[in-house]
Design an enzyme around this catalytic site. Structure first.
Site, PDB file in Angstrom:
ATOM      1  N   SER A  25     -22.579 -65.895 -18.955  1.00 59.62           N
ATOM      2  CA  SER A  25     -21.988 -65.739 -20.291  1.00 59.62           C
ATOM      3  C   SER A  25     -22.784 -66.504 -21.342  1.00 59.62           C
ATOM      4  O   SER A  25     -22.459 -66.454 -22.520  1.00 59.62           O
ATOM      5  CB  SER A  25     -20.535 -66.236 -20.283  1.00 59.62           C
ATOM      6  N   HIS A 158       2.478 -40.512 -52.125  1.00 60.36           N
ATOM      7  CA  HIS A 158       1.980 -39.307 -51.442  1.00 60.36           C
ATOM      8  C   HIS A 158       0.640 -38.852 -52.021  1.00 60.36           C
ATOM      9  O   HIS A 158       0.301 -37.673 -51.954  1.00 60.36           O
ATOM     10  CB  HIS A 158       2.972 -38.143 -51.524  1.00 60.36           C
ATOM     11  N   SER A 279     -28.265 -40.328 -52.185  1.00 61.29           N
ATOM     12  CA  SER A 279     -28.449 -39.399 -51.084  1.00 61.29           C
ATOM     13  C   SER A 279     -29.929 -39.064 -50.989  1.00 61.29           C
ATOM     14  O   SER A 279     -30.627 -38.990 -52.003  1.00 61.29           O
ATOM     15  CB  SER A 279     -27.636 -38.132 -51.353  1.00 61.29           C
ATOM     16  N   LYS A 285     -26.041 -37.724 -56.209  1.00 56.93           N
ATOM     17  CA  LYS A 285     -25.016 -38.461 -55.468  1.00 56.93           C
ATOM     18  C   LYS A 285     -25.221 -39.969 -55.433  1.00 56.93           C
ATOM     19  O   LYS A 285     -26.328 -40.473 -55.376  1.00 56.93           O
ATOM     20  CB  LYS A 285     -24.935 -37.941 -54.026  1.00 56.93           C
ATOM     21  N   GLU A 292     -17.250 -47.443 -47.210  1.00 55.19           N
ATOM     22  CA  GLU A 292     -17.056 -46.615 -46.005  1.00 55.19           C
ATOM     23  C   GLU A 292     -17.248 -47.437 -44.735  1.00 55.19           C
ATOM     24  O   GLU A 292     -16.520 -47.287 -43.754  1.00 55.19           O
ATOM     25  CB  GLU A 292     -18.028 -45.436 -46.018  1.00 55.19           C
ATOM     26  N   LYS A 327     -14.503 -64.073 -25.322  1.00 57.59           N
ATOM     27  CA  LYS A 327     -15.375 -64.583 -26.375  1.00 57.59           C
ATOM     28  C   LYS A 327     -16.059 -63.530 -27.223  1.00 57.59           C
ATOM     29  O   LYS A 327     -16.054 -63.602 -28.451  1.00 57.59           O
ATOM     30  CB  LYS A 327     -16.408 -65.531 -25.781  1.00 57.59           C
TER      31      LYS A 327
HETATM   32  N1  ARG Z   1     -17.609 -69.545 -18.680  1.00 57.22           N
HETATM   33  C1  ARG Z   1     -16.263 -69.740 -18.267  1.00 57.22           C
HETATM   34  C2  ARG Z   1     -15.330 -69.053 -19.276  1.00 57.22           C
HETATM   35  O1  ARG Z   1     -15.743 -68.777 -20.318  1.00 57.22           O
HETATM   36  C3  ARG Z   1     -15.930 -71.184 -18.204  1.00 57.22           C
HETATM   37  C4  ARG Z   1     -14.802 -71.528 -17.289  1.00 57.22           C
HETATM   38  C5  ARG Z   1     -15.228 -71.340 -15.888  1.00 57.22           C
HETATM   39  N2  ARG Z   1     -14.225 -71.810 -14.982  1.00 57.22           N
HETATM   40  C6  ARG Z   1     -14.238 -71.531 -13.682  1.00 57.22           C
HETATM   41  N3  ARG Z   1     -13.268 -71.975 -12.977  1.00 57.22           N
HETATM   42  N4  ARG Z   1     -15.183 -70.781 -13.161  1.00 57.22           N
HETATM   43  O2  ARG Z   1     -14.189 -68.759 -18.992  1.00 57.22           O
END
Ligand code: ARG
Length: 466
Positions: A25, A158, A279, A285, A292, A327
């Site tokens: 991540s 309306h 355009s 235009k 938009e 996230k």
């Molecule tokens: N990268 C993990 C998350 O965003 C952190 C927590 C990981 N915890 C675990 N028990 N593997 O959730």
């Protein structure tokens, strides 16, 4: 807060295994680095104060974390996918810098309470920032509303011309919406202002930690009360996304109106060149692209809200890795909303209003028919339903004669209802008098619009929490 992702470096690793690929991540949660270091600093300070780690180890940890913050800020830190997430990347670097003392930082802590704390800190900060942007938008709407508190415009229901209003009154409706969005951001901050740090994996810890101290050091009002909930809860993120989605919905409605108003059919406003595009094939235009796109971006924001609700809905307590999916939804929504807010602020500031055309449209649409009916009630003491029926016939007559209500003669009126003998009826058929007569609290009369503007100016200026 700055994040130097433009300088972000990733180590050149060979083919990653599937589990590394799905598990990693750090390519997005690197954004939490500042909060992660802040959290670690607070945790280490508390561990030392409680006698859980030595002063020497604490000093090393503190110096090491400071260097890491500097490295990441300056873009010299190398992130590694193999190390999974931002927490492990920072910890591994701490080992490189200070050796075994680094291993003591994770005493009485788990990544579960760590990530929950980091993410709350990040969201709190962004909710404040979005609140500031909402205030800027409100101030800019207030300015335009003040300018146009007496600019006549047809009000619609309306999408049919209903009654005359003013452009300022219409803009003030959006001030109310964005004002609620602002207060929703503050409500969410208030609710998420509890520190999960110290909940550890899920059950708390046998070490003599002080959660009130870390909560305080991190600027949280207090620690969370239940360790299981602390690591399982993502309500704060869901609520934040819901608030973003509502604000985006408001921006989208305003965008839709801007798009309509700037068509040649409406021709109520013109957008500046900065917020429209030509355009490539049709030279006449001018397209309202920014509006938009704000309207369209609501889609991905709603998607993120639904995505996180769906991730959470089946999860048993306590932490599951599913929650790592919280996230990107939040990061993307924040970027999207911030950009939309800035674009809207620009469009509203720059747009020019075609007063003549708006007034014409107001007069052309029989928009004062309600005033005529009200007059029949007030002066001739008719029941409203009866007045409504007569007014319908008078409007039909004007339509037949292809003229406005004010252009009918008294005898035209009498041909429908002979008791109309008082010439002063025509006074109530003008757009100006119609607007000025709507002085009920919150109504469209310019003096009422000014009162609303005044209220919001004071509320935004005086009350930080609005
Ligand atoms: N990268 C993990 C998350 O965003 C952190 C927590 C990981 N915890 C675990 N028990 N593997 O959730």
């Amino acid at each position: 807060m700055q994040n130097n992702h433009q300088h972000k470096r990733f180590s050149l690793e060979g083919a990653e295994s599937i589990i590394e690929k799905i598990n990693t991540s750090v390519n997005f949660d690197y954004k939490l680095y500042r909060q992660d270091i802040q959290g670690s600093m607070a945790h280490a300070t508390m561990l030392e104060k409680q006698g859980i780690i030595t002063k020497t180890d604490y000093q090393k940890i503190k110096e090491g974390l400071k260097s890491i913050l500097k490295e990441i800020d300056e873009g010299t830190f190398t992130f590694s996918h193999k190390l999974e997430d931002i927490h492990m990347n920072i910890e591994a670097r701490l080992f490189e810098l200070i050796g075994t003392a680094a291993g003591r930082l994770h005493t009485a802590r788990s990544r579960n309470d760590q990530v929950a704390s980091d993410f709350r800190l990040w969201i709190k900060d962004k909710a404040e920032k979005i609140g500031e942007d909402l205030k800027t938008l409100i101030n800019c709407l207030l300015k335009r509303a003040e300018e146009h508190a007496a600019s006549f415009m047809p009000g619609f229901t309306h999408l049919q011309i209903a009654q005359p209003i003013t452009f300022g009154h219409h803009l003030m409706a959006y001030v109310e919406m964005f004002g609620r969005d602002l207060s929703r951001m503050h409500d969410a901050i208030d609710r998420m202002d509890e520190s999960p740090l110290g909940a550890a994996a899920l059950a708390g810890t046998s070490f003599p930690i002080n959660r009130f101290m870390t909560a305080n050091l991190l600027g949280f009002r207090e620690p969370t009360r239940n360790s299981i909930d602390s690591v399982s809860d993502r309500d704060f993120a869901v609520e934040f996304l819901a608030n973003i989605a509502i604000a985006a919905m408001h921006l989208s409605r305003l965008s839709e109106e801007i798009i309509l108003w700037s068509t040649s059919q409406f021709n109520f406003i013109s957008l500046s060149d900065a917020f429209s595009t030509g355009s490539s094939i049709m030279p006449q235009k001018k397209n309202p692209d920014a509006a938009e796109l704000i309207r369209a971006k609501t889609g991905r924001i709603n998607g993120s809200l639904i995505a996180l609700l769906t991730v959470m809905k089946g999860l048993p307590l306590a932490y599951s890795k599913d929650m790592q999916e919280d996230k990107e939804a939040v990061f993307d929504s924040v970027n999207t909303l911030e950009l939309s807010l800035i674009a809207m602020i620009g469009m509203i500031t720059d747009l020019t209003v075609n007063l003549t055309r708006m007034k014409q449209a107001t007069e052309a649409g029989y928009s004062t028919a309600t005033d005529l009916a009200d007059w029949l009630v007030r002066i001739l003491n008719l029941p409203f339903r009866e007045a409504h029926r007569i007014t319908c016939q008078i409007v039909a007559l004007a339509e037949k004669k292809k003229c406005t209500l004010a252009q009918l003669s008294l005898s035209d009126m009498q041909s429908i209802y002979p008791n109309i003998t008082n010439n002063n009826i025509f006074h109530f058929l003008s757009v100006k008098n119609s607007v000025e007569s709507r002085q009920s609290y919150g109504g469209t009369a310019p003096q009422e619009v000014f009162r609303q503007i005044d209220y919001w100016k004071k509320r935004i200026a005086n009350n930080k929490k609005a």
